[in-house]
Design a protein around this motif. Structure first.
Motif, PDB file in Angstrom:
ATOM      1  N   SER A  68       0.844  -1.190   0.000  1.00 39.49           N
ATOM      2  CA  SER A  68       0.000   0.000   0.000  1.00 39.49           C
ATOM      3  C   SER A  68       0.884   1.247   0.000  1.00 39.49           C
ATOM      4  N   PHE A  69       0.264   2.393  -0.215  1.00 40.31           N
ATOM      5  CA  PHE A  69       0.997   3.654  -0.254  1.00 40.31           C
ATOM      6  C   PHE A  69       0.489   4.575   0.843  1.00 40.31           C
ATOM      7  N   TRP A  70       1.389   5.337   1.428  1.00 43.05           N
ATOM      8  CA  TRP A  70       1.049   6.358   2.412  1.00 43.05           C
ATOM      9  C   TRP A  70       1.288   7.726   1.797  1.00 43.05           C
ATOM     10  N   VAL A  71       0.318   8.611   1.972  1.00 44.96           N
ATOM     11  CA  VAL A  71       0.463  10.002   1.568  1.00 44.96           C
ATOM     12  C   VAL A  71       0.500  10.799   2.866  1.00 44.96           C
ATOM     13  N   LEU A  72       1.612  11.485   3.108  1.00 40.16           N
ATOM     14  CA  LEU A  72       1.838  12.189   4.364  1.00 40.16           C
ATOM     15  C   LEU A  72       2.276  13.621   4.092  1.00 40.16           C
ATOM     16  N   SER A  73       2.171  14.451   5.102  1.00 37.27           N
ATOM     17  CA  SER A  73       2.642  15.824   5.001  1.00 37.27           C
ATOM     18  C   SER A  73       4.160  15.818   4.884  1.00 37.27           C
ATOM     19  N   ASN A  74       4.675  16.583   3.961  1.00 36.39           N
ATOM     20  CA  ASN A  74       6.116  16.667   3.771  1.00 36.39           C
ATOM     21  C   ASN A  74       6.783  17.407   4.922  1.00 36.39           C
ATOM     22  N   SER A  75       6.056  18.305   5.561  1.00 36.72           N
ATOM     23  CA  SER A  75       6.626  19.106   6.645  1.00 36.72           C
ATOM     24  C   SER A  75       6.670  18.357   7.971  1.00 36.72           C
TER      25      SER A  75
END
Length: 92
Positions: A68-75
């Protein structure tokens, strides 16, 4: 062959810093008698371009060990997250 669903499981940060309830939505159905491997290619394409409502700032996408893929805040300052995964559709 199977029909596959690409789903997003999103958790937004609440205003008080606590996690809000998760929201799950179907992003795309992968039809046409695709194999799992072909559906995984579609999953990667969707994950690279998907912008969750809870993450309007810059984001980073990473693959988990289960595929699966995680989309997270870059900051790293946001508690919001989104997990994009492939599931097999089971008909009644």
């Amino acid at each position: 062959m199977s029909t596959w669903l690409i789903i997003a499981e999103e958790t937004a940060a609440a205003t008080d810093g606590a996690a809000s309830p998760r929201q799950i939505k179907v992003l795309r159905a992968v039809n046409g008698n695709k194999t799992r491997e072909e559906a995984l290619v579609e999953l990667r394409k969707v994950a690279k371009s998907y912008k969750p409502d809870s993450l309007k700032t810059s984001r980073v996408v990473g693959r988990d060990s289960d595929g699966s893929f995680w989309v997270l805040s870059n900051s790293g300052k946001s508690h919001a997250s989104c997990n994009i995964r492939l599931i097999e559709r089971i008909y009644p």
